[in-house]
Design a protein around this motif. Structure first.
Motif, PDB file in Angstrom:
ATOM      1  N   PHE A   1      -5.971 -10.726   6.098  1.00 65.59           N
ATOM      2  CA  PHE A   1      -5.186  -9.385   6.096  1.00 65.59           C
ATOM      3  C   PHE A   1      -3.798  -9.453   6.326  1.00 65.59           C
ATOM      4  O   PHE A   1      -3.174 -10.588   6.922  1.00 65.59           O
TER       5      PHE A   1
ATOM      6  N   MET B   1       0.909  -1.084   0.160  1.00 65.31           N
ATOM      7  CA  MET B   1       0.049   0.122  -0.040  1.00 65.31           C
ATOM      8  C   MET B   1       0.905   1.325  -0.087  1.00 65.31           C
ATOM      9  O   MET B   1       1.947   1.442   0.766  1.00 65.31           O
TER      10      MET B   1
ATOM     11  N   ILE C   1      -7.686  -1.725  10.333  1.00 67.56           N
ATOM     12  CA  ILE C   1      -7.933  -1.984   9.030  1.00 67.56           C
ATOM     13  C   ILE C   1      -9.221  -2.592   8.869  1.00 67.56           C
ATOM     14  O   ILE C   1      -9.805  -3.433   9.834  1.00 67.56           O
TER      15      ILE C   1
ATOM     16  N   ARG D   1      -2.702  -4.330   5.488  1.00 65.81           N
ATOM     17  CA  ARG D   1      -3.670  -4.175   4.236  1.00 65.81           C
ATOM     18  C   ARG D   1      -4.556  -5.428   4.164  1.00 65.81           C
ATOM     19  O   ARG D   1      -4.064  -6.476   4.561  1.00 65.81           O
TER      20      ARG D   1
ATOM     21  N   THR E   1      -6.405   8.569   0.413  1.00 64.37           N
ATOM     22  CA  THR E   1      -5.573   8.537   1.178  1.00 64.37           C
ATOM     23  C   THR E   1      -5.850   9.604   2.136  1.00 64.37           C
ATOM     24  O   THR E   1      -6.225  10.849   1.817  1.00 64.37           O
TER      25      THR E   1
ATOM     26  N   SER F   1       2.892  -1.605   8.310  1.00 64.23           N
ATOM     27  CA  SER F   1       1.619  -1.339   7.510  1.00 64.23           C
ATOM     28  C   SER F   1       0.660  -2.569   7.460  1.00 64.23           C
ATOM     29  O   SER F   1       1.126  -3.687   7.961  1.00 64.23           O
TER      30      SER F   1
ATOM     31  N   GLU G   1      -5.572   4.275   3.753  1.00 67.43           N
ATOM     32  CA  GLU G   1      -6.015   4.191   2.282  1.00 67.43           C
ATOM     33  C   GLU G   1      -7.620   3.490   1.998  1.00 67.43           C
ATOM     34  O   GLU G   1      -7.730   2.603   3.006  1.00 67.43           O
TER      35      GLU G   1
ATOM     36  N   GLN H   1      -1.153  -9.225   0.555  1.00 67.21           N
ATOM     37  CA  GLN H   1      -0.068  -8.377  -0.277  1.00 67.21           C
ATOM     38  C   GLN H   1       1.083  -7.942   0.254  1.00 67.21           C
ATOM     39  O   GLN H   1       0.735  -6.534   0.716  1.00 67.21           O
TER      40      GLN H   1
ATOM     41  N   VAL I   1      -8.703   0.263   3.351  1.00 62.08           N
ATOM     42  CA  VAL I   1      -8.270  -0.871   2.768  1.00 62.08           C
ATOM     43  C   VAL I   1      -6.651  -1.108   3.119  1.00 62.08           C
ATOM     44  O   VAL I   1      -6.178  -2.194   3.044  1.00 62.08           O
ATOM     45  N   GLY I   2      -5.969   0.003   3.720  1.00 56.16           N
ATOM     46  CA  GLY I   2      -4.912  -0.285   4.189  1.00 56.16           C
ATOM     47  C   GLY I   2      -4.363   0.850   5.153  1.00 56.16           C
ATOM     48  O   GLY I   2      -4.973   1.953   5.200  1.00 56.16           O
TER      49      GLY I   2
END
Length: 256
Positions: free
Chosen positions: A225, A1, A96, A246, A123, A244, A138, A250, A147-148
């Motif tokens: 996640f 992200m 999240i 997300r 963002t 982070s 984000e 990912q 989402v992030g």
């Protein structure tokens, strides 16, 4: 992200590593960081407080590698009672999969807004307190859910293992379970961070199944996640500058 943002942050910490490690070695400053982490735990809400009660493990500040062997309560996630139905829409929490309103309620008026150039998603950035310098979230294209999340350390004040373990669970859903943490390496096979996969029935019930994918766009289990913890270059995994989270599976670590 927000890969470009992470790469700029990574470059900053690389450029001034000597000063950051000197500052981090100060016992007084580190003690203040730990206190700030405790204050953050209280601020983050009662739902997450229990996750950090044993986070220090007696590790002296700045000396032990950052280690999250499966995350808080990984071996015994709490089951949700079948008689209590789970929510069906995003919960107003600063986590999240939560909402922008949830973050604003905790951190106040945003300090900036923007658009992720990589995926054209909106963002929002907030000013942190204590050991946290800033929080950038984000949102999905309709701004319904987060989402992030990227949480960064205060400038020149990196995080040690105790602080990291006091921070990252507060941006994950309560009672999430975690897989074993895995090292992130760069092209030179050097460890640049940790990657952790989480699972949440709450996320599975409140978000569309289509948002849970991997980097190739392939579907993963609903409620999945990711968490990444980014090491400071040259600290041998004892200091971190950001974390982070997300939706989906990912990894987006800077090349380091």
């Amino acid at each position: 992200m927000i890969r470009d943002w992470l790469e700029r942050l990574c470059a900053y910490w690389k450029a001034s590593r000597r000063n950051q490690i000197i500052v981090a070695a100060s016992c007084a400053v580190l003690f203040a960081i730990v206190l700030g982490g405790v204050a953050l735990a209280n601020r983050g809400g009662a739902s997450n407080t229990s996750s950090t009660s044993n986070s220090s493990n007696g590790i002296p500040a700045s000396t032990a590698p950052i280690h999250v062997p499966g995350g808080p309560d990984a071996s015994t996630p709490q089951a949700v009672a079948t008689s209590t139905p789970l929510p069906t829409k995003p919960v107003n929490k600063a986590t999240i999969g939560g909402t922008e309103a949830g973050f604003t309620a905790v951190y106040g008026k945003p300090t900036g807004t923007g658009t992720d150039s990589g995926n054209n998603l909106p963002t929002v950035t907030y000013k942190g307190t204590g050991p946290i310098g800033s929080i950038t979230i984000e949102l999905d294209s309709t701004r319904r859910y987060v989402v992030g999340v990227v949480v960064s350390a205060q400038q020149s004040t990196p995080w040690d293992a105790t602080t990291v373990n006091a921070i990252y669970p507060h941006y994950a859903p309560a009672n999430a379970s975690y897989d074993q943490a895995r090292s992130i390496t760069n092209g030179s096979n050097q460890d640049v961070g940790l990657f952790l996969t989480g699972h949440s029935r709450l996320l599975a019930s409140t978000l569309p199944a289509s948002v849970f994918t991997d980097n190739q766009g392939q579907a993963v289990a609903s409620g999945t996640f990711s968490i990444e913890i980014y090491y400071i270059n040259g600290s041998n995994g004892t200091l971190a500058y950001a974390v982070s989270l997300r939706l989906g599976d990912q990894p987006v670590s800077p090349a380091g």
